[in-house]
Design a protein around this motif. Structure first.
Motif, PDB file in Angstrom:
ATOM      1  N   ASP A   1       0.823  -1.214   0.000  1.00 40.80           N
ATOM      2  CA  ASP A   1       0.000   0.000   0.000  1.00 40.80           C
ATOM      3  C   ASP A   1       0.853   1.258   0.000  1.00 40.80           C
ATOM      4  N   GLU A   2       1.987   1.161   0.634  1.00 40.76           N
ATOM      5  CA  GLU A   2       2.957   2.254   0.638  1.00 40.76           C
ATOM      6  C   GLU A   2       4.353   1.642   0.590  1.00 40.76           C
ATOM      7  N   ALA A   3       5.350   2.440   0.232  1.00 43.58           N
ATOM      8  CA  ALA A   3       6.710   1.920   0.103  1.00 43.58           C
ATOM      9  C   ALA A   3       7.098   1.109   1.335  1.00 43.58           C
TER      10      ALA A   3
ATOM     11  N   ASP B   1       8.624   0.074  -4.040  1.00 39.63           N
ATOM     12  CA  ASP B   1       7.240   0.403  -4.375  1.00 39.63           C
ATOM     13  C   ASP B   1       6.473  -0.810  -4.881  1.00 39.63           C
TER      14      ASP B   1
ATOM     15  N   LEU C   1       3.551   3.111 -12.028  1.00 38.40           N
ATOM     16  CA  LEU C   1       3.648   3.692 -10.686  1.00 38.40           C
ATOM     17  C   LEU C   1       4.075   5.152 -10.750  1.00 38.40           C
TER      18      LEU C   1
ATOM     19  N   ARG D   1       4.086   7.677  -7.433  1.00 38.94           N
ATOM     20  CA  ARG D   1       4.834   6.932  -6.428  1.00 38.94           C
ATOM     21  C   ARG D   1       6.301   6.867  -6.798  1.00 38.94           C
ATOM     22  N   GLY D   2       7.167   6.698  -5.785  1.00 40.62           N
ATOM     23  CA  GLY D   2       8.572   6.513  -6.073  1.00 40.62           C
ATOM     24  C   GLY D   2       9.487   7.176  -5.068  1.00 40.62           C
TER      25      GLY D   2
ATOM     26  N   ARG E   1      10.447  11.715  -8.869  1.00 38.74           N
ATOM     27  CA  ARG E   1      10.166  10.478  -8.139  1.00 38.74           C
ATOM     28  C   ARG E   1      10.490   9.287  -9.032  1.00 38.74           C
TER      29      ARG E   1
ATOM     30  N   PRO F   1      10.056   5.273  -9.059  1.00 34.86           N
ATOM     31  CA  PRO F   1       9.535   4.050  -8.439  1.00 34.86           C
ATOM     32  C   PRO F   1      10.613   2.965  -8.386  1.00 34.86           C
TER      33      PRO F   1
END
Length: 337
Positions: free
Chosen positions: A34-36, A66, A88, A93-94, A101, A103
């Motif tokens: 769900d998160e890093a 990720d 991603l 995300r990343g 960012r 990922p």
């Protein structure tokens, strides 16, 4: 406490997505936190194929990943990680580097190019697209209850005597922490004893999850005979790749030890394993939802349970595999019913 689905997604904070092509006889599986999430890796086979794996070593800078990708396609399958990474990035995300960012998507591949599928895909490598599709599946309503057996990265898997497959299993420690395993079984060796239907992983089985057969008694005279794919395929044409996950808060160094201990599950479920011609690899990941109370004791229990859970996942992947047109190996169900 809720009942377990006996999947790696019993670990809070994880989703899994599969994508594949039946004509290609290959596919991709994505593990999406769900998160890093903190992660590490242990490679014990002699012929691995990987992308962005060196950064998982405890001394390296990047603290979390990720997503993790398991793919068929040999080195071509490394493009699956690129597809997941691109998707991603579009989601924002990343790993932050100034305003940019990046990922982090470590990827491991297995060799399934000689399994009877249509591999003449021309100039367009299909794995980048399959990576995106697998990520989309993880984000969908199927992200918790995903398919095993002939699915995702397990579609094209084989072992010495039977079809391989995608397997998963889970368990809880005495303190209530969760451990889950996910594995694409494409081993040089065999998951079954001798010429029979019994699984090497039988001592760890729970609730007849792969037939409830136990071990054969007496053991057959050819139990220790080594069965491999050496007569049909070349070096590098194997590899069992896996993810072991927990909700306990663990550092990259502690996750490295968890991955090392989880490899005992390979040795318990496959004969032989960790050969010079396998690329046996286990990613370890923590979603960090639960703190440690007695760190050393809990890590010992977690590691032993991880090995048992991994062995179960391997047998479950073989047990769940289903036959397809053009297969070069029978499924366990086809051969033993």
């Amino acid at each position: 406490m809720s009942e377990l689905r006996n999947l790696i997604t019993d670990v809070p904070g994880l989703r899994v997505g599969n994508a594949g092509d039946e004509k290609l006889k290959s596919g991709v599986t994505v593990v999406l936190p769900d998160e890093a999430a903190a992660a590490s890796v242990a490679i014990h086979g002699g012929a691995p194929g990987t992308r962005d794996v060196a950064l998982l070593e405890p001394e390296q800078t990047v603290p979390a990943v990720d997503a993790l990708v398991l793919s068929g396609g040999s080195a071509f399958g490394l493009d699956a990680g690129s597809g997941v990474q691109a998707a991603l990035a579009e989601m924002g995300r990343g790993f932050a580097v100034g305003p940019a960012r990046v990922p982090i998507v470590p990827t491991a591949i297995l060799f399934d190019l000689l399994n009877g599928g249509e591999k003449d895909w021309g100039p367009d490598n299909p794995y980048k697209s399959l990576g995106r599709q697998a990520l989309e599946a993880a984000l969908s309503g199927k992200g918790q209850d995903f398919e095993t057996g002939t699915a995702g990265a397990g579609i094209g898997c084989t072992t010495a005597n039977l079809k391989g497959g995608l397997g998963s299993a889970s368990a809880r420690t005495k303190s209530g922490a969760t451990v889950g395993a996910l594995v694409a079984v494409n081993a040089l060796g065999s998951a079954t004893v001798g010429d029979g239907r019994h699984f090497w992983a039988a001592p760890f089985e729970r609730s007849s999850e792969f037939g409830g057969l136990g071990l054969p008694s007496p053991l057959p005279s050819n139990t220790s005979e080594i069965r491999t794919k050496l007569d049909t395929i070349s070096p590098g044409a194997n590899t069992t790749i896996a993810v072991i996950a927990t909700d306990l808060v663990l550092s990259k160094g502690e996750l490295k030890r968890l991955a090392v201990m989880a490899h005992d599950g390979f040795a318990r479920a496959l004969w032989p394993s960790h050969t010079a011609l396998d690329g046996d690899l286990i990613f370890a990941v923590s979603t960090g939802k639960r703190g440690l109370v007695d760190p050393l004791a809990e890590q010992v229990e977690l590691g032993a349970l991880a090995a048992a859970t991994m062995a179960r996942a391997i047998a479950r992947g073989i047990y769940a595999a289903t036959i397809r047109d053009g297969d070069v190996k029978p499924s366990w169900a086809e051969r033993f019913g």
